[in-house]
Motif scaffolding. Sequence first.
Motif, PDB file in Angstrom:
ATOM      1  N   ARG B 171       9.115   0.437  -4.479  1.00 15.91           N
ATOM      2  CA  ARG B 171      10.128  -1.460  -3.946  1.00 15.91           C
ATOM      3  C   ARG B 171       8.553  -1.757  -2.632  1.00 15.91           C
ATOM      4  NH1 ARG B 171      15.833   0.791  -1.119  1.00 15.91           N
ATOM      5  NH2 ARG B 171      17.014   0.614  -2.661  1.00 15.91           N
ATOM      6  N   ALA B 172       7.672  -0.232  -2.154  1.00 13.61           N
ATOM      7  CA  ALA B 172       7.033  -0.358  -1.384  1.00 13.61           C
ATOM      8  C   ALA B 172       5.848  -1.588  -2.061  1.00 13.61           C
ATOM      9  CB  ALA B 172       6.321   0.285  -0.127  1.00 13.61           C
ATOM     10  N   GLU B 173       5.565  -1.597  -2.863  1.00 16.30           N
ATOM     11  CA  GLU B 173       5.168  -2.064  -3.840  1.00 16.30           C
ATOM     12  C   GLU B 173       4.951  -3.149  -4.780  1.00 16.30           C
ATOM     13  OE1 GLU B 173       4.869   0.358  -7.693  1.00 16.30           O
ATOM     14  OE2 GLU B 173       2.053  -0.106  -7.990  1.00 16.30           O
ATOM     15  N   ILE B 174       6.270  -3.380  -4.922  1.00 20.21           N
ATOM     16  CA  ILE B 174       7.094  -4.442  -5.103  1.00 20.21           C
ATOM     17  C   ILE B 174       6.592  -5.466  -3.074  1.00 20.21           C
ATOM     18  CG2 ILE B 174       8.503  -6.136  -5.515  1.00 20.21           C
ATOM     19  CD1 ILE B 174       9.990  -3.918  -6.792  1.00 20.21           C
ATOM     20  N   ALA B 175       6.842  -5.060  -2.853  1.00 30.04           N
ATOM     21  CA  ALA B 175       6.358  -5.688  -1.539  1.00 30.04           C
ATOM     22  C   ALA B 175       5.270  -6.580  -1.434  1.00 30.04           C
ATOM     23  CB  ALA B 175       6.911  -4.957   0.026  1.00 30.04           C
ATOM     24  N   TYR B 176       4.787  -5.557  -1.587  1.00 26.95           N
ATOM     25  CA  TYR B 176       2.992  -5.791  -1.161  1.00 26.95           C
ATOM     26  C   TYR B 176       2.340  -6.793  -2.352  1.00 26.95           C
ATOM     27  CZ  TYR B 176       2.004  -1.386   1.717  1.00 26.95           C
ATOM     28  OH  TYR B 176       2.422  -1.166   2.581  1.00 26.95           O
ATOM     29  N   GLY B 177       2.602  -6.945  -3.860  1.00 29.88           N
ATOM     30  CA  GLY B 177       2.486  -7.326  -4.870  1.00 29.88           C
ATOM     31  C   GLY B 177       2.941  -9.289  -4.891  1.00 29.88           C
ATOM     32  N   ALA B 178       4.511  -9.106  -3.290  1.00 28.71           N
ATOM     33  CA  ALA B 178       4.594 -10.324  -3.116  1.00 28.71           C
ATOM     34  C   ALA B 178       4.367 -11.274  -1.994  1.00 28.71           C
ATOM     35  CB  ALA B 178       6.608 -10.360  -3.208  1.00 28.71           C
ATOM     36  N   LEU B 179       3.633 -10.341  -1.730  1.00 31.60           N
ATOM     37  CA  LEU B 179       3.236 -10.928  -0.214  1.00 31.60           C
ATOM     38  C   LEU B 179       1.808 -11.148  -0.050  1.00 31.60           C
ATOM     39  CD1 LEU B 179       4.568  -8.297   2.668  1.00 31.60           C
ATOM     40  CD2 LEU B 179       4.794 -11.117   2.529  1.00 31.60           C
ATOM     41  N   LEU B 212      -2.686   6.174   8.400  1.00 27.14           N
ATOM     42  CA  LEU B 212      -2.695   6.831   7.832  1.00 27.14           C
ATOM     43  C   LEU B 212      -3.329   7.642   7.086  1.00 27.14           C
ATOM     44  CD1 LEU B 212       0.453   4.515   5.550  1.00 27.14           C
ATOM     45  CD2 LEU B 212       0.441   6.844   7.451  1.00 27.14           C
ATOM     46  N   PRO B 213      -3.042   9.106   7.176  1.00 29.89           N
ATOM     47  CA  PRO B 213      -4.692   9.463   6.406  1.00 29.89           C
ATOM     48  C   PRO B 213      -5.174   9.003   5.066  1.00 29.89           C
ATOM     49  CG  PRO B 213      -2.355  11.547   6.381  1.00 29.89           C
ATOM     50  CD  PRO B 213      -2.346   9.585   6.639  1.00 29.89           C
ATOM     51  N   GLU B 214      -5.864   9.077   4.487  1.00 29.35           N
ATOM     52  CA  GLU B 214      -6.753   8.113   3.378  1.00 29.35           C
ATOM     53  C   GLU B 214      -5.826   9.545   2.060  1.00 29.35           C
ATOM     54  OE1 GLU B 214     -11.506   7.946   4.880  1.00 29.35           O
ATOM     55  OE2 GLU B 214     -10.758   9.386   2.514  1.00 29.35           O
ATOM     56  N   THR B 215      -4.910  10.456   1.944  1.00 24.21           N
ATOM     57  CA  THR B 215      -4.345  10.669   1.115  1.00 24.21           C
ATOM     58  C   THR B 215      -3.451  10.325   0.977  1.00 24.21           C
ATOM     59  OG1 THR B 215      -3.646  12.408   2.557  1.00 24.21           O
ATOM     60  CG2 THR B 215      -5.500  12.928   1.052  1.00 24.21           C
ATOM     61  N   SER B 216      -2.714  10.021   1.693  1.00 24.94           N
ATOM     62  CA  SER B 216      -1.500   8.924   1.608  1.00 24.94           C
ATOM     63  C   SER B 216      -0.915   7.657   0.160  1.00 24.94           C
ATOM     64  CB  SER B 216      -1.606   7.783   3.674  1.00 24.94           C
ATOM     65  OG  SER B 216      -0.470   6.968   2.782  1.00 24.94           O
ATOM     66  N   VAL B 217      -0.279   8.012  -0.393  1.00 23.57           N
ATOM     67  CA  VAL B 217       0.168   7.301  -1.171  1.00 23.57           C
ATOM     68  C   VAL B 217       0.418   5.946  -0.960  1.00 23.57           C
ATOM     69  CG1 VAL B 217       1.626   6.390  -2.236  1.00 23.57           C
ATOM     70  CG2 VAL B 217       1.473   8.937  -2.036  1.00 23.57           C
ATOM     71  N   LEU B 218       0.957   4.886   0.358  1.00 27.20           N
ATOM     72  CA  LEU B 218       1.296   4.476   0.052  1.00 27.20           C
ATOM     73  C   LEU B 218       0.119   3.257   0.834  1.00 27.20           C
ATOM     74  CD1 LEU B 218       3.663   2.382   1.066  1.00 27.20           C
ATOM     75  CD2 LEU B 218       3.316   2.498   3.202  1.00 27.20           C
ATOM     76  N   ARG B 219      -1.262   3.805   1.791  1.00 25.93           N
ATOM     77  CA  ARG B 219      -1.965   3.575   1.947  1.00 25.93           C
ATOM     78  C   ARG B 219      -3.440   3.127   0.863  1.00 25.93           C
ATOM     79  NH1 ARG B 219      -7.612   5.022   3.404  1.00 25.93           N
ATOM     80  NH2 ARG B 219      -8.280   4.037   4.896  1.00 25.93           N
ATOM     81  N   SER B 220      -2.852   4.367  -0.692  1.00 24.72           N
ATOM     82  CA  SER B 220      -3.267   3.568  -1.510  1.00 24.72           C
ATOM     83  C   SER B 220      -3.288   2.371  -2.425  1.00 24.72           C
ATOM     84  CB  SER B 220      -3.904   4.918  -2.591  1.00 24.72           C
ATOM     85  OG  SER B 220      -2.116   5.405  -3.259  1.00 24.72           O
ATOM     86  N   LYS B 221      -1.855   2.275  -2.539  1.00 25.16           N
ATOM     87  CA  LYS B 221      -1.260   1.324  -3.162  1.00 25.16           C
ATOM     88  C   LYS B 221      -2.042  -0.170  -2.334  1.00 25.16           C
ATOM     89  CE  LYS B 221       2.791   3.267  -4.860  1.00 25.16           C
ATOM     90  NZ  LYS B 221       2.559   3.885  -6.464  1.00 25.16           N
ATOM     91  N   LEU B 222      -1.806   0.303  -0.954  1.00 23.42           N
ATOM     92  CA  LEU B 222      -1.848  -1.643  -0.192  1.00 23.42           C
ATOM     93  C   LEU B 222      -3.536  -1.010  -0.468  1.00 23.42           C
ATOM     94  CD1 LEU B 222      -1.517  -3.362   1.996  1.00 23.42           C
ATOM     95  CD2 LEU B 222      -1.794  -1.915   3.948  1.00 23.42           C
ATOM     96  N   LEU B 223      -4.592  -0.453  -0.934  1.00 21.52           N
ATOM     97  CA  LEU B 223      -5.687  -0.313  -0.681  1.00 21.52           C
ATOM     98  C   LEU B 223      -6.077  -1.626  -2.230  1.00 21.52           C
ATOM     99  CD1 LEU B 223      -7.441   2.285   0.333  1.00 21.52           C
ATOM    100  CD2 LEU B 223      -8.268   0.273   0.886  1.00 21.52           C
ATOM    101  N   GLU B 224      -4.791  -1.660  -3.107  1.00 23.66           N
ATOM    102  CA  GLU B 224      -5.287  -2.537  -4.212  1.00 23.66           C
ATOM    103  C   GLU B 224      -5.117  -3.954  -4.588  1.00 23.66           C
ATOM    104  OE1 GLU B 224      -1.962  -0.782  -6.695  1.00 23.66           O
ATOM    105  OE2 GLU B 224      -2.526   1.411  -6.917  1.00 23.66           O
ATOM    106  N   HIS B 225      -4.573  -4.209  -3.402  1.00 24.14           N
ATOM    107  CA  HIS B 225      -3.902  -6.116  -2.811  1.00 24.14           C
ATOM    108  C   HIS B 225      -5.270  -6.063  -1.926  1.00 24.14           C
ATOM    109  CE1 HIS B 225      -0.494  -5.739  -4.913  1.00 24.14           C
ATOM    110  NE2 HIS B 225      -0.061  -4.467  -4.451  1.00 24.14           N
TER     111      HIS B 225
END
Lengths: 538, 323
Positions: B171-179, B212-225
């Motif tokens: 869901r977070a990934e979808i939200a990042y994409g849309a935003l 968040l730490p660098e190993t964070s999954v959420l952080r890595s997903k955000l860095l894609e944008h």
Amino acid sequence: MSNPDSVPDLTPPDSERQKPFDTNEIDDEDGNDGDENDVEDDDEDEDGNDGVFRGPNRPKPQSREARFRSGKLKMESLLQRMKTGPVSVRVHDVIIKGNTKTKDHIIEAETELLNNVGSMQELLKASQIVNLRLQALEIFDSVKITLDSGPPELPGTANVIIEVVETANPLSGQIAAFTKAEARYSTVEGSLKYKNLFGYGDLWDGSLAYGYDHSTELSAGLYLPRFKGLVTPVTARAYLLSQDWLKFSSYKEQSMGLSLGLFSSEHHDVAYNIAWRTLTDPSQMASRFVRRQLGHNLLSSLKYTFKVDRRNSPMRPTRGYAFVSTTQLGGLVPDNRSLRFLRQEFDLRYAVPLGFYRAALNFGVSGGVVFPWGNGFSSKPSSLPERFFLGGNISPVCALGGPTTLWGFKTRGLGPTEPRRHVNDGTADPSGVDFLGGDLAFTALADLSFDLPFRWFREKGIHAHVFACAGNVAKLTENEYRNFSVQKFVESLRSSVGVGLVVPTSFFRMELNYCYIVKKFDHDRAKTGVRLTFFAAP
Amino acid sequence: MAQVGERESEEFTLVTTKPYFDLPTACPLCLPLFIYLKLAHFPFSLSFNSIFPDSDQIPYVESGTYVAYNNENGGVIENLKRDGIVDLDSEFLSVPDWVAMKAMISSWLADAMMYELWVGSDGKSACKIYYSDLSWPIGKVLFLKQVYNIKQRLGITKDNAEQMEDEIYKRAEIAYGALSTRLGDQNFLFDDRPSSLDATFLGHVLVTLHALPETSVLRSKLLEHGNVVRYAEKHRTELIESSSSSSGPQFRSVPSSSTPKRGSKPKSQPKREKTEGEKTFKRRARYFLAAQLLAVLLFLSLMGGNDAGDMELDDEDEGNAFD
């Protein structure tokens, strides 16, 4: 149960042999269960332990009356000897009987002073003291001390036999009311006690207390008379406390902690307390200062109390003086995030009898100061619950323990205030203020009490009093000490006078007073009129 | 753009958790409010509460006797709008995407942040943000309590933990994409003008990137944008670092208020009137009962013969005998 007579009871003896201390024997075989101090003379004491006086070759025993007469004569001669001078005797052995669960060393620890007696008189007195001490442990239903002669090869010695009966029912409960001066309110407490669970004289108790000002405390405690060779008993208490100050200062206090009584004697008391304390504001109406104080704190403090109370009565002092000083140091953990403060309070009372109508003048002066310590302490605020608040419905004459109350002023009814939150819904009460207490507090009182000229009142102990008091609190922290001056403090002293009737009952002391407020300030919660105050001795 | 209400000249103060990770406040609930006030060019000073991390009142805005708590009326931003103090959203409410974006940010991204901060990562960031000023035993217990609460709120159990985690990240990934698509290369999400959604989204992004730490999954997903990252860093430079050099937020660690989870308004008008009358009645009833009890006790004590005074004297004598 305890009957510390100085003269030993006489029962018919059955031996006439003279002993070095020449006592008459008391025959215990007839079952004198009520006697606490029996003097026995065991002439044929091959066994010497159980008060049986017959030897193997004794002639036929005399009649009971003859024994009684002869024993009485011997006792009189012993008492005569004791009147003229010390009858030397020393204790050879202390024999303990009847303890199935209680460890011997617990009882032996209370009997140490028997080892130092040098005479019969000292032995009798020491036996009474030991008896009282063992009773005070609260783990025995009865304690009987019997003095017996020592082994025949050692003249001038005595054996002390201590027979205890452990409590048949170790569980007991009680409901009591008392006034906690520190907390400034009266409390009703129900408690359950379990005695001697492990045989160390340990007393376990659980209690639920409800205070007048909506405070609730649930606690469990342990009392150990002898813990690893420490001189005084050790107490430990774990508690959950909730206090509701929403009406006065817009916060609620919840504490969960452990307090340890480390040392306690007649004049000194040292206790350590560690607690997790949380201040919250469910009403969401707190003033700015209180909002800043809300949150969690770790409290780790050591408290030393020095107390001398030479008044003739805490409920109606007419003679004597009392002094109490309490020092509390908080922040005794290496963690600098715990609450760090130093709190000192003192209380001095003096009662002067006036000689007519049992009248007495009571003077009292008390003060206290609290200050944080550590880096930047002068600009930090002191913690709200540690501050001084004046006002309440307990009697200032009786309550010892720092500046707590003034006649006529309601709970937390005077001192610095701050306006509460203003909610824009049209019905807001604009005069709502929070009482913040102060870092420095001072009170003084004078009270003249006297009997009323009616016999019925005198019989019941109801008397009258005329009183005057003054007090003030001031803020010193957050750099306010720079603006502090003694003159300003004195000029802003609140004061009241009044007259009233004091009704002492077996539960509490009640005062029905008419208070006239001489000086108060805008936001102070005080009114001229009739007020009731209470005090229940803890 | 921004409406500043008529208030007394008293300064407004924003109370948040303390600064960390190079952010004026690292709490994902507090940072959006800071950014919102900055975007509105609303003058305020900053104050901190570092001893009440589990409060739902924080962050709050105060001025004199006025306070806008976060647990009332839908949050501080809504309170400030309602009271006419600051409102950046007046022109956006009719925009079709507005509600959808708002729902996505306040539910999917908020849940993802809660999950990642307390459960997904090792919890060290959360401890630093919230418990660094609390003594260790208290901090530890509060942390465990909060982890439990978050799991309850997100419906995570031992059985569905992995599945829930996947769903939250998806869901977070979808939200990042849309935003990210919505943002494009603009400076703001809507019409190139700041809104409360920008504040909320920026707050989320900055905490994700910096706390968040660098190993964070959420952080890595955000860095894609990349455009989102640039947007966040740009505003961070403008709003946060420039403000810290000019006004300088006061770094006082002062405790603030909080309440355990409560409802919205403390009282509404009709309720308060009713409660007042009830309260008076209850108080009078209590006094009446207390007077009755007192009379009974007095009667028992006085009529039963009062030897209290004498008894005390005896006790005193006995006590003295063994001094």
